[in-house]
Design an enzyme around this catalytic site. Structure first.
Site, PDB file in Angstrom:
ATOM      1  N   HIS A   1     -14.610  14.173 -38.782  1.00 26.68           N
ATOM      2  CA  HIS A   1     -15.113  13.306 -39.750  1.00 26.68           C
ATOM      3  C   HIS A   1     -15.319  11.553 -39.607  1.00 26.68           C
ATOM      4  O   HIS A   1     -15.855  10.906 -40.500  1.00 26.68           O
ATOM      5  CB  HIS A   1     -14.897  13.535 -41.183  1.00 26.68           C
ATOM      6  CG  HIS A   1     -15.163  15.011 -41.465  1.00 26.68           C
ATOM      7  ND1 HIS A   1     -14.126  15.715 -42.735  1.00 26.68           N
ATOM      8  CD2 HIS A   1     -15.630  16.234 -40.843  1.00 26.68           C
ATOM      9  CE1 HIS A   1     -14.735  16.981 -42.707  1.00 26.68           C
ATOM     10  NE2 HIS A   1     -15.645  17.193 -41.682  1.00 26.68           N
TER      11      HIS A   1
ATOM     12  N   CYS B   1     -27.623  -4.559 -38.988  1.00 29.33           N
ATOM     13  CA  CYS B   1     -27.000  -4.645 -37.727  1.00 29.33           C
ATOM     14  C   CYS B   1     -27.247  -5.766 -37.004  1.00 29.33           C
ATOM     15  O   CYS B   1     -28.448  -6.150 -36.967  1.00 29.33           O
ATOM     16  CB  CYS B   1     -27.652  -3.488 -37.078  1.00 29.33           C
ATOM     17  SG  CYS B   1     -26.907  -3.019 -35.147  1.00 29.33           S
TER      18      CYS B   1
ATOM     19  N   SER C   1      -8.374  22.588 -47.833  1.00 30.72           N
ATOM     20  CA  SER C   1      -8.888  23.539 -48.687  1.00 30.72           C
ATOM     21  C   SER C   1      -9.706  24.855 -48.242  1.00 30.72           C
ATOM     22  O   SER C   1      -9.618  25.870 -48.684  1.00 30.72           O
ATOM     23  CB  SER C   1     -10.129  23.216 -49.787  1.00 30.72           C
ATOM     24  OG  SER C   1     -11.127  22.713 -49.001  1.00 30.72           O
TER      25      SER C   1
ATOM     26  N   ASN D   1       0.102  24.720 -47.467  1.00 25.71           N
ATOM     27  CA  ASN D   1      -0.650  24.179 -48.440  1.00 25.71           C
ATOM     28  C   ASN D   1       0.122  23.891 -49.892  1.00 25.71           C
ATOM     29  O   ASN D   1       0.990  24.936 -50.024  1.00 25.71           O
ATOM     30  CB  ASN D   1      -1.934  24.791 -48.784  1.00 25.71           C
ATOM     31  CG  ASN D   1      -3.130  23.944 -49.185  1.00 25.71           C
ATOM     32  OD1 ASN D   1      -3.189  23.004 -48.927  1.00 25.71           O
ATOM     33  ND2 ASN D   1      -3.898  24.608 -49.893  1.00 25.71           N
TER      34      ASN D   1
ATOM     35  N   ASP E   1      -8.456   8.588 -42.792  1.00 25.88           N
ATOM     36  CA  ASP E   1      -7.527   7.483 -43.010  1.00 25.88           C
ATOM     37  C   ASP E   1      -7.064   6.789 -41.906  1.00 25.88           C
ATOM     38  O   ASP E   1      -6.400   5.869 -42.159  1.00 25.88           O
ATOM     39  CB  ASP E   1      -6.881   8.071 -44.062  1.00 25.88           C
ATOM     40  CG  ASP E   1      -6.153   9.158 -43.699  1.00 25.88           C
ATOM     41  OD1 ASP E   1      -5.791   9.577 -42.534  1.00 25.88           O
ATOM     42  OD2 ASP E   1      -5.603   9.941 -44.738  1.00 25.88           O
TER      43      ASP E   1
ATOM     44  N   CYS F   1     -23.765   1.336 -36.671  1.00 24.43           N
ATOM     45  CA  CYS F   1     -25.277   1.301 -36.931  1.00 24.43           C
ATOM     46  C   CYS F   1     -25.859   2.479 -37.388  1.00 24.43           C
ATOM     47  O   CYS F   1     -25.592   3.675 -36.924  1.00 24.43           O
ATOM     48  CB  CYS F   1     -26.104   0.683 -35.918  1.00 24.43           C
ATOM     49  SG  CYS F   1     -27.783   0.297 -36.279  1.00 24.43           S
TER      50      CYS F   1
ATOM     51  N   GLN G   1      -9.569  16.395 -40.497  1.00 34.25           N
ATOM     52  CA  GLN G   1     -10.863  16.288 -41.459  1.00 34.25           C
ATOM     53  C   GLN G   1     -10.632  14.933 -42.083  1.00 34.25           C
ATOM     54  O   GLN G   1     -11.638  14.324 -42.907  1.00 34.25           O
ATOM     55  CB  GLN G   1     -10.824  17.348 -42.506  1.00 34.25           C
ATOM     56  CG  GLN G   1     -11.009  18.709 -41.889  1.00 34.25           C
ATOM     57  CD  GLN G   1     -11.074  19.740 -42.763  1.00 34.25           C
ATOM     58  OE1 GLN G   1      -9.844  20.068 -43.447  1.00 34.25           O
ATOM     59  NE2 GLN G   1     -12.106  20.162 -43.436  1.00 34.25           N
TER      60      GLN G   1
ATOM     61  N   GLY H   1      -2.593  21.246 -45.564  1.00 35.04           N
ATOM     62  CA  GLY H   1      -3.292  20.526 -46.626  1.00 35.04           C
ATOM     63  C   GLY H   1      -4.721  20.477 -46.472  1.00 35.04           C
ATOM     64  O   GLY H   1      -5.483  19.330 -47.001  1.00 35.04           O
TER      65      GLY H   1
ATOM     66  N   ALA I   1       3.711  19.335 -47.885  1.00 38.54           N
ATOM     67  CA  ALA I   1       3.734  19.030 -46.530  1.00 38.54           C
ATOM     68  C   ALA I   1       4.740  18.198 -46.183  1.00 38.54           C
ATOM     69  O   ALA I   1       5.392  18.128 -45.102  1.00 38.54           O
ATOM     70  CB  ALA I   1       2.594  18.746 -46.195  1.00 38.54           C
TER      71      ALA I   1
END
Length: 257
Positions: free
Chosen positions: A130, A160, A202, A226, A115, A138, A112, A200, A245
């Site tokens: 995600h 764009c 929720s 978790n 990074d 664009c 999810q 990790g 973790a």
């Protein structure tokens, strides 16, 4: 019934089971908690992004459509910390575990997080549910401009170059559908998995919060690692392991003693 594993003896037994079984299809789901040790905040925990005053408005589909620069003002400054972050021991343990799997074994890491740390740690089969904050696309779905790597800390929407519509971060906001390819890959892996490990997260953001149910339906053994207990407890997790973790995963998944 969820069993909580916290003592050293219980963790050793859990480690032996993880090592001794020839898992056919491993699916790992990770959330923001796995990146805390890399210096990145969670979303809903203490000091999380959505608890800060500047994030009083949760970025969603309506915001990116009506106020695209507002989205950039929230997410653009986060690119600097992301560029400076490094994968921690938890990311590395998952990548090393994947590299040790043999013929006939499959590994899918569904994250999810936006990074990019799993890829930088060496994980190969990563599904970014995600998207990635280190990419830009664009905002016009008909444009056809492919997402591109972008680390500029933008604070306002720029046009764009192809169609003139506002650019946006290549991430999934609230009230937006998941990328079709990512959702398909995740659900396909879940249909065939026999081991499901969540780390990790929720467990409150759909549809990822329902993935454990799909894994359990497929007959998988299901574990949650978790820092804090899931509230309320999810009945489809067989085991809940509480702790950091970056400490637990190297112990449970590594080759050392």
């Amino acid at each position: 019934m969820v069993d909580s594993f916290t003592s050293d003896d219980e963790l050793r037994r859990l480690r032996e089971r993880l090592r001794s079984t020839s898992w056919r299809q491993v699916v790992v789901l990770t959330g923001a908690g796995i990146s805390v040790a890399s210096g990145l905040p969670t979303y809903r925990g203490p000091g999380g992004l959505w608890t800060r005053p500047e994030a009083a408005e949760v970025p969603d589909a309506a915001m990116v459509a009506g106020e695209p620069s507002r989205v950039w003002s929230l997410f653009g400054p986060l690119r600097g910390p992301l560029r400076g972050a490094a994968p921690n021991a938890a990311h590395l343990a998952l990548a090393e575990w994947e590299s040790r799997l043999g013929p006939g074994q499959s590994f899918t890491l569904v994250t999810q997080n936006v990074d990019g740390l799993h890829t930088r740690a060496g994980s190969r089969n990563v599904v970014e549910l995600h998207g990635s904050l280190l990419r830009t696309r664009c905002g016009n779905p008909e444009c056809g401009l492919p997402p591109f790597e972008d680390v500029a800390e933008r604070v306002r929407a720029e046009p764009c170059e192809r169609c003139g519509q506002p650019l946006r971060p290549d991430i999934t906001l609230f009230d937006e559908p998941l990328p079709v390819d990512a959702e398909w890959a995740a659900k396909k892996a879940l249909r065939e998995c026999d081991l499901f490990l969540a780390v990790g997260t929720s467990g409150t953001v759909a549809p990822a919060s329902n993935f454990v149910r799909g894994a359990k339906y497929a007959g998988a053994w299901t574990l949650l690692v978790n820092l804090t207990p899931m509230q309320p407890r999810h009945p489809d997790f067989d085991v809940e392991v509480l702790g950091r973790a970056e400490e637990l995963l190297p112990f449970l998944l590594g080759e050392g003693t």
